[in-house]
Design a protein around this motif. Structure first.
Motif, PDB file in Angstrom:
ATOM      1  N   MET A  34       0.753  -1.117   0.102  1.00 36.82           N
ATOM      2  CA  MET A  34       0.195  -0.162  -0.112  1.00 36.82           C
ATOM      3  C   MET A  34       0.901   1.179   0.039  1.00 36.82           C
ATOM      4  SD  MET A  34      -3.303  -0.982  -0.033  1.00 36.82           S
ATOM      5  CE  MET A  34      -4.012   0.671   0.447  1.00 36.82           C
ATOM      6  N   GLY A  35       0.306   2.171  -0.372  1.00 38.46           N
ATOM      7  CA  GLY A  35       1.137   3.574  -0.577  1.00 38.46           C
ATOM      8  C   GLY A  35       0.227   4.803  -0.243  1.00 38.46           C
ATOM      9  N   TRP A  36       0.778   5.875   0.057  1.00 39.09           N
ATOM     10  CA  TRP A  36       0.210   7.027   0.059  1.00 39.09           C
ATOM     11  C   TRP A  36       1.050   8.196  -0.944  1.00 39.09           C
ATOM     12  CZ3 TRP A  36      -4.062   8.826   2.693  1.00 39.09           C
ATOM     13  CH2 TRP A  36      -4.511   7.828   3.475  1.00 39.09           C
ATOM     14  N   PHE A  37       0.286   8.876  -1.741  1.00 37.78           N
ATOM     15  CA  PHE A  37       0.727   9.830  -2.407  1.00 37.78           C
ATOM     16  C   PHE A  37       0.269  11.184  -2.304  1.00 37.78           C
ATOM     17  CE2 PHE A  37       2.979   7.320  -5.638  1.00 37.78           C
ATOM     18  CZ  PHE A  37       2.649   6.076  -5.409  1.00 37.78           C
ATOM     19  N   ARG A  38       0.665  12.232  -2.885  1.00 32.91           N
ATOM     20  CA  ARG A  38       0.142  13.560  -2.697  1.00 32.91           C
ATOM     21  C   ARG A  38       0.062  14.248  -4.041  1.00 32.91           C
ATOM     22  NH1 ARG A  38       3.694  16.545   1.663  1.00 32.91           N
ATOM     23  NH2 ARG A  38       5.471  17.223   0.367  1.00 32.91           N
ATOM     24  N   GLN A  39      -0.760  15.487  -4.007  1.00 33.33           N
ATOM     25  CA  GLN A  39      -0.728  16.318  -5.220  1.00 33.33           C
ATOM     26  C   GLN A  39      -1.178  17.600  -4.669  1.00 33.33           C
ATOM     27  OE1 GLN A  39      -3.054  15.034  -8.782  1.00 33.33           O
ATOM     28  NE2 GLN A  39      -1.871  16.401  -9.977  1.00 33.33           N
ATOM     29  N   ALA A  40      -0.304  18.664  -4.703  1.00 33.16           N
ATOM     30  CA  ALA A  40      -0.651  20.057  -4.475  1.00 33.16           C
ATOM     31  C   ALA A  40      -1.034  20.741  -5.502  1.00 33.16           C
ATOM     32  CB  ALA A  40       0.589  20.613  -4.022  1.00 33.16           C
ATOM     33  N   PRO A  41      -1.733  22.002  -5.510  1.00 32.30           N
ATOM     34  CA  PRO A  41      -2.164  22.459  -6.710  1.00 32.30           C
ATOM     35  C   PRO A  41      -1.295  22.969  -7.691  1.00 32.30           C
ATOM     36  CG  PRO A  41      -3.008  23.343  -4.592  1.00 32.30           C
ATOM     37  CD  PRO A  41      -2.222  22.486  -4.381  1.00 32.30           C
ATOM     38  N   GLY A  42      -1.377  22.682  -8.903  1.00 37.05           N
ATOM     39  CA  GLY A  42      -0.500  23.012 -10.020  1.00 37.05           C
ATOM     40  C   GLY A  42       0.676  22.258 -10.070  1.00 37.05           C
ATOM     41  N   LYS A  43       0.959  21.131  -9.013  1.00 31.99           N
ATOM     42  CA  LYS A  43       1.888  20.224  -9.435  1.00 31.99           C
ATOM     43  C   LYS A  43       1.622  19.003  -9.528  1.00 31.99           C
ATOM     44  CE  LYS A  43       4.694  22.754  -5.671  1.00 31.99           C
ATOM     45  NZ  LYS A  43       5.397  22.625  -4.737  1.00 31.99           N
ATOM     46  N   PRO A  87       3.561  24.044   5.740  1.00 32.91           N
ATOM     47  CA  PRO A  87       2.470  24.697   4.808  1.00 32.91           C
ATOM     48  C   PRO A  87       2.689  24.058   3.423  1.00 32.91           C
ATOM     49  CG  PRO A  87       3.077  26.556   6.092  1.00 32.91           C
ATOM     50  CD  PRO A  87       3.995  25.262   6.613  1.00 32.91           C
ATOM     51  N   GLU A  88       3.926  23.504   3.064  1.00 33.78           N
ATOM     52  CA  GLU A  88       4.298  22.842   1.950  1.00 33.78           C
ATOM     53  C   GLU A  88       3.584  21.615   1.850  1.00 33.78           C
ATOM     54  OE1 GLU A  88       6.361  24.444   3.841  1.00 33.78           O
ATOM     55  OE2 GLU A  88       8.445  23.700   3.842  1.00 33.78           O
ATOM     56  N   ASP A  89       3.161  20.904   2.974  1.00 34.67           N
ATOM     57  CA  ASP A  89       2.831  19.799   2.931  1.00 34.67           C
ATOM     58  C   ASP A  89       1.066  19.642   2.390  1.00 34.67           C
ATOM     59  OD1 ASP A  89       4.157  19.074   5.986  1.00 34.67           O
ATOM     60  OD2 ASP A  89       4.904  18.147   4.049  1.00 34.67           O
ATOM     61  N   THR A  90       0.478  20.850   2.264  1.00 34.96           N
ATOM     62  CA  THR A  90      -0.734  21.193   1.804  1.00 34.96           C
ATOM     63  C   THR A  90      -0.858  20.546   0.328  1.00 34.96           C
ATOM     64  OG1 THR A  90      -1.117  23.083   2.954  1.00 34.96           O
ATOM     65  CG2 THR A  90      -2.456  22.779   0.998  1.00 34.96           C
ATOM     66  N   ALA A  91      -1.834  19.446   0.390  1.00 33.23           N
ATOM     67  CA  ALA A  91      -2.063  18.746  -0.942  1.00 33.23           C
ATOM     68  C   ALA A  91      -3.452  17.738  -0.566  1.00 33.23           C
ATOM     69  CB  ALA A  91      -1.025  17.969  -1.175  1.00 33.23           C
ATOM     70  N   VAL A  92      -3.840  17.225  -1.722  1.00 33.25           N
ATOM     71  CA  VAL A  92      -4.593  16.234  -1.807  1.00 33.25           C
ATOM     72  C   VAL A  92      -3.903  15.031  -1.463  1.00 33.25           C
ATOM     73  CG1 VAL A  92      -6.527  14.864  -2.712  1.00 33.25           C
ATOM     74  CG2 VAL A  92      -6.468  17.290  -2.879  1.00 33.25           C
ATOM     75  N   TYR A  93      -4.099  14.043  -0.460  1.00 36.05           N
ATOM     76  CA  TYR A  93      -3.614  13.138  -0.212  1.00 36.05           C
ATOM     77  C   TYR A  93      -4.215  11.480  -0.782  1.00 36.05           C
ATOM     78  CZ  TYR A  93       0.115  15.395   2.388  1.00 36.05           C
ATOM     79  OH  TYR A  93       1.077  16.228   2.924  1.00 36.05           O
ATOM     80  N   TYR A  94      -3.553  10.958  -1.516  1.00 35.13           N
ATOM     81  CA  TYR A  94      -4.278   9.544  -1.902  1.00 35.13           C
ATOM     82  C   TYR A  94      -3.664   8.423  -1.325  1.00 35.13           C
ATOM     83  CZ  TYR A  94      -5.954  13.056  -5.504  1.00 35.13           C
ATOM     84  OH  TYR A  94      -6.575  14.319  -6.233  1.00 35.13           O
ATOM     85  N   CYS A  95      -4.629   7.604  -1.207  1.00 33.93           N
ATOM     86  CA  CYS A  95      -4.139   6.076  -0.877  1.00 33.93           C
ATOM     87  C   CYS A  95      -4.081   5.412  -2.209  1.00 33.93           C
ATOM     88  CB  CYS A  95      -5.270   5.540  -0.111  1.00 33.93           C
ATOM     89  SG  CYS A  95      -4.767   3.748   0.495  1.00 33.93           S
ATOM     90  N   ALA A  96      -3.223   4.402  -2.154  1.00 31.97           N
ATOM     91  CA  ALA A  96      -3.119   3.575  -3.573  1.00 31.97           C
ATOM     92  C   ALA A  96      -2.523   2.027  -3.093  1.00 31.97           C
ATOM     93  CB  ALA A  96      -1.834   3.974  -4.175  1.00 31.97           C
ATOM     94  N   ALA A  97      -3.181   1.314  -3.825  1.00 34.74           N
ATOM     95  CA  ALA A  97      -2.696  -0.129  -3.588  1.00 34.74           C
ATOM     96  C   ALA A  97      -2.089  -1.020  -4.666  1.00 34.74           C
ATOM     97  CB  ALA A  97      -3.915  -1.058  -3.488  1.00 34.74           C
TER      98      ALA A  97
END
Length: 122
Positions: A34-43, A87-97
């Motif tokens: 399992m994993g965690w990913f993240r996506q910040a605005p514009g990145k 503040p730079e940790d701000t993002a949408v965090y996604y779980c993945a399998a």
């Protein structure tokens, strides 16, 4: 096919902590990484952490020492404990399998949750 549902996101001040959860269903949870990913605005989406079936863990360099990934196979849930948030940790965090029990890099993850928003205020 596996279904993933994240929870635990929210607004937190810099220096604070959050714990994200990801509940899995539809496949034998204990059999795959399992994993965690993240996506910040514009990145682009970036790797955060991964955990294998045997609970070996992997982290992106910028998260080492602050984030901890863990799993509870009895609850079909993976967690991401995030401390000393910035503040730079701000993002949408996604779980993945993944479909395999070991970590083979970010490209191995094929199933994704809908994401949970984490906002860190300064």
């Amino acid at each position: 096919q596996v279904q993933l549902v994240e929870s635990g996101g929210g607004l937190v001040q810099a220096g604070g902590s959050l714990r994200l959860s990801c509940a899995a269903s539809g496949r034998t949870f204990s059999s795959y990484a399992m994993g965690w990913f993240r996506q910040a605005p514009g990145k682009e989406r970036e790797f955060v952490a991964a955990i294998t079936r045997s609970s070996s863990t992997y982290y992106a360099d910028s998260m080492k020492g602050r984030f901890t990934i863990s799993r509870d196979n009895a609850k079909n849930t993976v967690y991401l404990q995030m401390n000393s948030l910035k503040p730079e940790d701000t993002a949408v965090y996604y779980c993945a399998a993944d479909t395999l029990p070991y970590y083979r890099g970010p490209q191995g993850f094929g199933s994704w949750g809908q994401g949970t928003q984490v906002t860190v205020s300064s």
